[in-house]
Design a protein around this motif. Structure first.
Motif, PDB file in Angstrom:
ATOM      1  N   PHE A 448       0.852  -1.223   0.150  1.00 35.31           N
ATOM      2  CA  PHE A 448       0.043  -0.001   0.055  1.00 35.31           C
ATOM      3  C   PHE A 448       0.886   1.163   0.138  1.00 35.31           C
ATOM      4  CE2 PHE A 448      -1.410   3.481   2.327  1.00 35.31           C
ATOM      5  CZ  PHE A 448      -2.640   3.983   1.266  1.00 35.31           C
ATOM      6  N   GLU A 449       1.820   1.298   0.838  1.00 36.32           N
ATOM      7  CA  GLU A 449       2.662   2.557   0.783  1.00 36.32           C
ATOM      8  C   GLU A 449       3.389   3.031  -0.227  1.00 36.32           C
ATOM      9  OE1 GLU A 449       2.359   4.618   3.046  1.00 36.32           O
ATOM     10  OE2 GLU A 449       1.226   3.274   4.579  1.00 36.32           O
ATOM     11  N   GLU A 450       3.707   1.950  -1.025  1.00 29.16           N
ATOM     12  CA  GLU A 450       4.241   1.844  -2.345  1.00 29.16           C
ATOM     13  C   GLU A 450       3.264   2.419  -3.440  1.00 29.16           C
ATOM     14  OE1 GLU A 450       7.102  -1.362  -4.421  1.00 29.16           O
ATOM     15  OE2 GLU A 450       4.925  -1.599  -5.218  1.00 29.16           O
ATOM     16  N   MET A 451       2.148   1.928  -3.237  1.00 27.12           N
ATOM     17  CA  MET A 451       1.037   2.623  -4.376  1.00 27.12           C
ATOM     18  C   MET A 451       0.799   4.081  -3.791  1.00 27.12           C
ATOM     19  SD  MET A 451      -2.784   1.484  -4.558  1.00 27.12           S
ATOM     20  CE  MET A 451      -3.272   2.894  -3.366  1.00 27.12           C
ATOM     21  N   PHE A 452       0.678   4.187  -2.428  1.00 30.22           N
ATOM     22  CA  PHE A 452       0.294   5.622  -1.999  1.00 30.22           C
ATOM     23  C   PHE A 452       1.146   6.690  -2.449  1.00 30.22           C
ATOM     24  CE2 PHE A 452       0.257   9.018   1.320  1.00 30.22           C
ATOM     25  CZ  PHE A 452      -0.895   9.337   0.911  1.00 30.22           C
ATOM     26  N   ASP A 453       2.783   6.242  -2.386  1.00 29.16           N
ATOM     27  CA  ASP A 453       3.695   7.225  -2.956  1.00 29.16           C
ATOM     28  C   ASP A 453       3.727   7.383  -4.460  1.00 29.16           C
ATOM     29  OD1 ASP A 453       6.398   8.289  -2.422  1.00 29.16           O
ATOM     30  OD2 ASP A 453       6.806   7.187  -4.115  1.00 29.16           O
ATOM     31  N   LYS A 454       3.328   6.338  -5.231  1.00 31.62           N
ATOM     32  CA  LYS A 454       3.149   6.657  -6.827  1.00 31.62           C
ATOM     33  C   LYS A 454       1.986   7.473  -6.921  1.00 31.62           C
ATOM     34  CE  LYS A 454       4.951   2.086  -8.089  1.00 31.62           C
ATOM     35  NZ  LYS A 454       4.635   0.746  -8.729  1.00 31.62           N
ATOM     36  N   ALA A 455       0.818   7.241  -6.104  1.00 33.29           N
ATOM     37  CA  ALA A 455      -0.405   8.081  -6.303  1.00 33.29           C
ATOM     38  C   ALA A 455      -0.136   9.600  -5.752  1.00 33.29           C
ATOM     39  CB  ALA A 455      -1.588   7.745  -5.440  1.00 33.29           C
ATOM     40  N   CYS A 456       0.511   9.823  -4.929  1.00 28.93           N
ATOM     41  CA  CYS A 456       1.080  11.186  -4.506  1.00 28.93           C
ATOM     42  C   CYS A 456       2.025  11.958  -5.622  1.00 28.93           C
ATOM     43  CB  CYS A 456       1.771  11.256  -3.166  1.00 28.93           C
ATOM     44  SG  CYS A 456       0.620  10.972  -1.617  1.00 28.93           S
ATOM     45  N   THR A 457       2.926  11.176  -5.820  1.00 27.92           N
ATOM     46  CA  THR A 457       3.782  11.619  -7.110  1.00 27.92           C
ATOM     47  C   THR A 457       3.039  12.078  -8.173  1.00 27.92           C
ATOM     48  OG1 THR A 457       5.447  10.214  -6.250  1.00 27.92           O
ATOM     49  CG2 THR A 457       5.998  11.020  -8.447  1.00 27.92           C
ATOM     50  N   LEU A 458       1.997  11.163  -8.540  1.00 29.31           N
ATOM     51  CA  LEU A 458       1.136  11.432  -9.666  1.00 29.31           C
ATOM     52  C   LEU A 458       0.481  13.016  -9.751  1.00 29.31           C
ATOM     53  CD1 LEU A 458       0.321  10.130 -12.408  1.00 29.31           C
ATOM     54  CD2 LEU A 458      -1.479   9.198 -11.140  1.00 29.31           C
TER      55      LEU A 458
END
Length: 559
Positions: A448-458
């Protein structure tokens, strides 16, 4: 060493009095000192599932059942009073376009399984203050600290009338923290992304959603938005509507109202009443809530809402709660973060007092958590303000928060279950201190934290003009598909705007997912497969819970 008290707590708000009750109960000579008095106006009123289970943990660990009463609206009503709480069945998010009526397909809802409370803080804070006094804490109100000295073996608080020598100071005084000012702890803090300001008050005669905007049959939601923490959103800002008068047992006529605006979009604070009236002029559906409303107190204005600190601890002091930092309260994480801070600080402080050994190294894990939680909330909220640009963008983005919140609360419930089974205080402290991602949404999920970082970066790339909105929405949807097995709910269907249910079936689904969660996460979440029992407090609800859930299924799952 001669001291007047073992621990002085500066600030008699909710964090200071809860910690004071714990310390006093366990034999610590505790002083709670405050420049003001109670009862008094305060905001930070919305509970979330994490906050309720954290109160249960604190109550069980420190053998103070009264700590947990605000975890449920019914126990609040029974033990604090019928004016002390509204009910919260969901988070409601309604997006508005300037000078246009609200579209009913521009509403998202995140129902919670078991009801939480809207805390009328005037009552609840006074309740916790009285609890601390009953546990044995000394209370000094209307006593302003003028100066603080750090000595080799004590801290000295100077009030102008007398000097108070203590072994340790917990500063829970909020933004104007005397410890932060004395030791320059705001200087050199990490720069924050969220740049918002706020104004808030209490009002009476506020018309709630189903009467002001549309009945529940028209929205198809699983619960009435009048029984939610309602966020009326628009480009560059949002308005909270938190009712205390939204269930059959309430005797409180008030609603909490708060307007948050992006400083870069709206500029510095002006006259609060003029700004509020301009909001009502610009957004006609929001105005419908306030056709008959009246303020019962002046606006409180926060020209700059968000702040943090470079450090939270010294050898003989720490910052607690909003003394450590604060972020725009879009997701109501403040109380849960405060309760977790208490869970982290209390056992360390009890050991330090018993051993008469005060060393900042013993509190390093708390500082790491405290700095991380502010940074996490900051990034979450900053990207959410970016999401306010349009409803489709918000509808895609907010699902990342929902996913992390569910994983986090499942972890907290596992921690509480383990403690109830074993009663092992040391294991409980280790479970909290050894969190893989302290201060972050999921607590334990690498995926999840990996996905959340990608979403934030986006979202950050979109804000910088590097990505188009349609591309961001499509990429977020692809992320939810890529990480589908790592999330407790399928978030890929953006037409489903009511993303959970207050039902036994939904609770059972979450339990099954926790039991089988991949990548080793089940070890942190699994509570078995036997159905868990929830009290849905149907007598407090408007309408039939099961029928409304079926209505939402028909509208959002079978569309």
């Amino acid at each position: 060493m001669e001291v007047d008290y073992d621990v002085a707590i500066i600030g008699s708000g909710i964090s200071g009095t809860m910690l004071g009750a714990i310390l006093a109960k366990h034999g610590v000579r505790t002083l709670i000192i405050d420049a003001g008095t109670h009862p008094r106006f305060a905001v930070g009123e919305s509970m979330i599932p994490e906050s309720g289970v954290l109160l249960d943990i604190l109550a069980a660990r420190y053998d103070i059942p009264e700590l947990s009463y605000p975890a449920r609206v019914d126990t609040l009503i029974n033990h604090v009073g019928t004016s002390s709480a509204g009910i919260k069945l969901s988070f409601g998010f309604a997006w508005n376009e300037r000078h246009q009526p609200q579209r009913l397909d521009h509403i998202d809802s995140f129902p919670i399984i078991a009801p939480e409370a809207h805390l009328f803080r005037q009552d609840v804070d006074a309740y916790y203050l009285a609890l601390a006094a009953r546990m044995g804490a000394t209370i000094w109100q209307q006593a302003r600290i003028q100066h603080i000295l750090e000595e080799a073996d004590a801290m000295v608080l100077k009030t102008g009338k007398q000097d108070i020598r203590v072994r340790y100071v917990v500063d829970a005084a909020g933004y104007r923290s005397p410890i932060a000012q004395t030791f320059g702890l705001r200087n050199g803090a990490q720069r924050m992304q969220t740049r918002t300001r706020s104004m808030f008050t209490h009002m009476t005669n506020v018309t709630l959603f189903e009467e002001a905007i549309a009945p529940i049959e028209a929205t198809g939601m699983a619960n009435h938005l009048s029984q939610s923490t309602l966020h009326q959103m628009f480009k560059g800002g949002w308005l909270w509507i938190i009712p205390f008068n939204n269930h059959p047992r309430s005797t409180n006529t008030l609603c909490s109202i708060g307007l948050q605006l992006d400083i870069d979009e709206y500029g510095p604070a002006g006259d609060p009443e003029e700004e509020f009236q301009q909001l009502l002029h610009d957004y006609p559906s929001i105005a419908k809530h306030f056709e008959h409303a009246a303020r019962v107190r002046e606006w409180t204005v926060a020209p700059r809402l968000n702040y943090n600190s470079r450090a939270l601890i010294g050898d003989r002091y720490c910052l607690l709660g909003h003394a450590a930092g604060f972020v725009d309260p879009l997701f109501s994480r403040g109380l849960a973060n405060t309760f977790e801070s208490i869970a982290r600080v209390a056992p360390k402080l009890l050991r330090a007092v018993e051993a008469d050994r005060f060393n900042r190294q013993d509190f390093e894990s708390y500082q790491h958590y405290g700095l991380r939680v502010v940074a996490t909330n900051d990034r979450l909220v900053a990207n959410s303000f970016t999401g306010f640009d349009s409803f489709p963008l918000w509808n895609a983005w907010f699902r990342a928060w929902v996913a992390g919140s569910y994983i986090g609360v499942l972890r907290w419930r596992k921690i509480f279950d383990d403690y109830q089974r074993t009663g092992d205080d040391d294991a409980l402290e280790r479970a909290i201190d050894d969190t893989t991602f302290p201060g972050q949404l999921s607590l334990e999920s690498h995926r999840f934290e990996e996905m959340f970082d990608k979403a934030c970066t986006l979202m950050e790339a979109y804000k910088q003009g590097e990505r188009e909105e349609e591309d961001v929405i499509a990429t977020l949807q692809a992320l939810y598909e890529e990480y589908r097995d790592d999330l407790p709910v399928d978030f890929t269907d953006f037409s489903n705007r009511c993303v959970s249910r207050s039902s036994q079936a939904f609770a059972d689904h979450l339990q099954r997912w926790a039991h089988m969660a991949p990548h080793g996460l089940s070890e942190k979440l699994d509570r078995g497969t036997e159905p868990l029992v929830f009290d849905f407090l149907d007598d407090y609800r408007y309408g039939d819970r099961i029928a409304l859930s079926r209505q939402a299924d028909a509208v959002y799952l079978n569309a």
